[in-house]
Design a protein around this motif. Structure first.
Motif, PDB file in Angstrom:
ATOM      1  N   TYR A 119      -1.470  99.642 110.825  1.00 57.97           N
ATOM      2  CA  TYR A 119      -1.509 100.912 110.101  1.00 57.97           C
ATOM      3  C   TYR A 119      -2.966 101.291 109.890  1.00 57.97           C
ATOM      4  CZ  TYR A 119       3.471 100.321 109.246  1.00 57.97           C
ATOM      5  OH  TYR A 119       4.828 100.173 109.399  1.00 57.97           O
ATOM      6  N   CYS A 128      -1.555 109.019 108.373  1.00 56.64           N
ATOM      7  CA  CYS A 128      -1.739 107.646 108.852  1.00 56.64           C
ATOM      8  C   CYS A 128      -1.335 107.550 110.325  1.00 56.64           C
ATOM      9  CB  CYS A 128      -0.894 106.705 107.998  1.00 56.64           C
ATOM     10  SG  CYS A 128      -0.939 104.984 108.515  1.00 56.64           S
ATOM     11  N   ARG A 131       7.694 105.712 109.009  1.00 55.55           N
ATOM     12  CA  ARG A 131       7.957 105.281 110.380  1.00 55.55           C
ATOM     13  C   ARG A 131       9.444 105.014 110.592  1.00 55.55           C
ATOM     14  NH1 ARG A 131       4.812 103.193 114.649  1.00 55.55           N
ATOM     15  NH2 ARG A 131       6.037 101.849 116.022  1.00 55.55           N
ATOM     16  N   HIS A 141       1.731 109.754 111.479  1.00 58.48           N
ATOM     17  CA  HIS A 141       2.488 109.940 110.248  1.00 58.48           C
ATOM     18  C   HIS A 141       2.211 111.308 109.622  1.00 58.48           C
ATOM     19  CE1 HIS A 141       3.718 105.602 109.423  1.00 58.48           C
ATOM     20  NE2 HIS A 141       2.991 105.535 110.528  1.00 58.48           N
ATOM     21  N   TYR A 201       4.191 104.143 104.140  1.00 58.72           N
ATOM     22  CA  TYR A 201       3.963 104.285 105.584  1.00 58.72           C
ATOM     23  C   TYR A 201       5.109 103.663 106.388  1.00 58.72           C
ATOM     24  CZ  TYR A 201      -0.698 105.254 103.778  1.00 58.72           C
ATOM     25  OH  TYR A 201      -1.750 105.773 103.081  1.00 58.72           O
ATOM     26  N   SER A 216       0.161 104.617 113.037  1.00 59.38           N
ATOM     27  CA  SER A 216       0.681 103.256 113.193  1.00 59.38           C
ATOM     28  C   SER A 216       0.906 102.961 114.666  1.00 59.38           C
ATOM     29  CB  SER A 216       1.985 103.064 112.403  1.00 59.38           C
ATOM     30  OG  SER A 216       2.990 103.953 112.845  1.00 59.38           O
TER      31      SER A 216
END
Length: 403
Positions: free
Chosen positions: A120, A104, A87, A100, A83, A106
């Motif tokens: 996250y 995900c 990013r 993401h 992750y 963030s």
């Protein structure tokens, strides 16, 4: 009714409706443990988004040591590196949320003043998150940042109070306050400074302690050390250590005192005056039979001062040859039937303020060269040094400008 229709003298009812964010803030702001703060924030996020996991990460390095808190709703591996890489590869600004490719979400947050972190939020297992789902988390982040900042401030206050309490046992409250306001005054390690060091010891206290009741012995010793320490600290001195009935202290650090030698000698004379008062009290109460007698040695010169010791324990102390001379002068009082001996170096700094009697050059044990020694007798007539409260004015005392 619009605002334009409002007339002077009329009342407008204001209704405050408590939102879920208000409830969240009231709950989280009272928490004192960061673990509980993160857990409460994670529970709020879970109740809204049903993610597989929530992870609070403070830092951008690839290490789990930066994970502040993590909660998993499913048995799964949280590949934080994946992750973070997503990013980083997307070149997302530190203050922007990111959806993401892996599903995900963030969102940046501040784990403390001057630091940055990222929350996250794992995939929900149904659909990828949308910007609309991320927006309601913005008030939560603001509240979380505030709670963590409050906690950091509270920790800083507690540490400051602890330092003030601890250091107040060694130096005067005015010096402690000055140090707390100017923490750069205290340096880790040591530095060479020109200071004045004082050693005191009670004559014949060892045989006295062997025949005294232990409880009475401790009482007498505590009374003695308390009164003598207050004299030293009242004049800006720093207590280095106690060794049984002996006191080691110094003047001129951590706060610089241009008149450190004068203050130290004045402290010695006041200690002898206090000794008489204390003896009258102890004898009248039947605690001792014979009066206590304090021997004092004083020397000025270059010394290494600073935090010395191990990782587990540090002492703010002075070391060096000139410290040893002060110690040896205290012992030399036995040979010359005196109570306060000062070195020639100290004498040159205080001769305009005190009457002293020369003993010439004497050889001190452990000191290579003979040392010029003077007996400190009394304060000179016409010199007013009876100041007790400095009110923070440590360097500009009118009576001592010539030092």
């Amino acid at each position: 009714m619009s605002c334009d229709d409002t007339k002077l003298g009329e009342c407008i009812k204001v209704i405050f409706r408590e939102t879920e964010y208000d409830v969240f803030e009231q709950k989280i702001i009272l928490l004192s443990d960061p673990h509980d703060i993160y857990r409460t924030a994670a529970e709020f996020i879970i109740s809204r988004m049903k993610p597989d996991f929530v992870m609070f990460y403070a830092g951008r390095q690839k290490t789990e040591s930066k994970i502040q808190y993590c909660i998993k709703l499913k048995k799964m591996e949280c590949n934080i590196n994946q992750y973070m890489k997503e990013r980083r590869d997307a070149a997302i600004d530190d203050d922007s949320a990111f959806l993401h490719p892996s599903g995900c979400l963030s969102i940046p947050y501040k784990p403390g003043s001057g630091s940055a972190g990222c929350i996250y939020i794992g995939p929900s297992g149904v659909n990828n998150y949308t910007c609309e789902q991320a927006k309601p988390l913005i008030p939560l982040i603001r509240i979380l940042n505030k709670a963590l900042l409050y906690h950091e401030a509270e920790m800083a206050r507690n540490e400051r109070n602890w330092l003030q309490e601890a250091f107040s046992h060694y130096v005067s409250p005015d010096v402690v306050q000055n140090i707390l306001q100017n923490p750069d005054m205290i340096h880790l390690g040591g530095e060479k400074k020109f200071l004045t060091c004082i050693f005191t010891d009670l004559q014949g206290f060892t045989p006295l302690s062997e025949k005294m009741d232990p409880i009475l012995l401790v009482r007498v010793l505590n009374m003695y050390l308390t009164e003598m320490s207050q004299v030293i600290m009242a004049l800006g001195g720093t207590i280095d250590k106690f060794e049984g009935d002996a006191i080691m202290a110094f003047f001129g650090a951590p706060h610089e005192l241009k008149d450190h030698a004068v203050r130290c000698c004045l402290a010695a004379l006041r200690m002898k005056r206090m000794e008489k008062v204390l003896n009258d009290q102890l004898i009248s109460e039947g605690l001792i039979e014979a009066p206590l007698f304090t021997r004092i040695g004083i020397n000025s010169g270059d010394m290494v001062v600073g935090n010395v010791g191990s990782i587990q324990r540090l002492d703010y102390t002075v070391i060096g040859g000139n410290v040893n001379i002060a110690s040896r002068l205290e012992t030399a009082n036995k040979d010359y039937n005196t109570s306060i001996l000062i070195s020639g170096a100290t004498y040159e700094l205080v001769k305009n303020f005190f009457d002293c009697s020369s003993l010439g050059y004497i050889t001190l044990r452990g000191v290579r060269n003979a040392v010029e020694v003077f007996e400190l007798v009394e304060q000179k007539d016409g010199v007013d040094l009876e100041y007790d409260n400095f009110s923070g004015e440590w360097e500009t005392i009118p009576e001592l400008e010539s030092v």
